[in-house]
Design a protein around this motif. Sequence first.
Motif, short mmCIF file in Angstrom:
data_model
loop_
_atom_site.label_atom_id
_atom_site.label_comp_id
_atom_site.label_asym_id
_atom_site.label_seq_id
_atom_site.Cartn_x
_atom_site.Cartn_y
_atom_site.Cartn_z
N HIS A 176 29.65 23.48 -38.03
CA HIS A 176 28.35 22.81 -37.92
C HIS A 176 28.54 21.31 -37.66
N HIS A 211 27.98 18.77 -34.21
CA HIS A 211 27.17 17.54 -34.13
C HIS A 211 27.97 16.48 -33.36
N GLU A 235 20.05 19.72 -34.98
CA GLU A 235 20.30 20.90 -35.81
C GLU A 235 20.26 22.18 -34.98
N TYR A 250 14.55 23.76 -39.96
CA TYR A 250 15.74 22.96 -39.68
C TYR A 250 16.13 23.04 -38.19
#
Length: 357
Positions: free
Chosen positions: A239, A243, A290, A284
């Motif tokens: 995750h 980003h 996200e 989210y």
Amino acid sequence: MIELVVILITIFLFGVVFFVALNYKRKNNNNNNNNNNNNNNNNNNNNNNNNNNNNNNNNNNNNNNNNNNNNNNKLDNRLIILEDNHHFYVDIGDNCLLLVSISDKTFEENMSRIDDIKNIVRQLIISLTRRLDIETKNYIVGNKVNYSNQRGDYSLDIYNCDPLMREKKDWGDSNYEYVSDINGWEQLENILTEDGRNYASGTYGLGGTLYVPRTSICIDDIICNGEQRSYLDESILTHEFSHTILELGIREAHPDWYEEFGRITDMYNDIANNKSNGYCPSRYSCDRRELFALASQAWFKLIVRTDINNYITTPEDMRDFSRGTLSLYSFMVRVYGEPSDLCYILPNECKSKCKNR
Ligand SMILES: [Zn+2]
């Protein structure tokens, strides 16, 4: 006869002198070209710095330091760092090396498993970045900068967070640390995330941004060793690193893709709202950053959650989000190549994070 020999020797000597002179001139030209290139680079750097006056003092200081650096210095620094077993490089191909730093406390606590840890991180980062294009790779490791960042190693920082994410006062004598205890992340102490968690204590890791071009990750996400722990159902490293791929890599290397992903997010919000009234923006996944991170976790089959991401829990789900030339699925293929299952990289204790166990 002697005269003939003298003439021949004279011609030979002239030839040698001419050859040496020609080479000397060529070398000089090359040097001049190099100097010109260097000057151009410096001018570009200066322009970048001028554009950057709005940024804070830290950034300015970093940029100033950066003007003194060149590739040779960088190489030298790397060779020195390689001697230190708290740091290692992950070779993601195309001459791009990602620096990984293991905090002292993480190192002390996991001395016997340090090679395992390095291997897991190395394999995961290599697999996540395998199909990224050269431009994107160069930006995520810090070989190239566009705008406000210092050139140099953009690290992945591994730290020893409390798996239960308690506040410092509840740690007793344990060896935990906040992300804000790591060199370079201090400014996050006492700052809250958008959803109200404390950055320093309430996160398992953070993705890189233009302003802090580094990724951080709690060691527990990599080895899943604690007795009670959070986030057993998703790979936070995947995750957070995704980003970094979007915010540092794609945003800098392909601003047009980044803008396109903004339009894909708008389209996603619209379609998700049609599927379930009022779904976005409360979820989210309805935020651009996200959406990409959750989609990345699903792309590599490293999330089993369905609460924050229920329309994008598999790559196939993403085919539903397509309109005109915009397509979430095609965008993900462009960045990562075809979907793949990286569960095999995780240690047994972490397999609960895998979609297909
Ligand atoms: Zn996130």
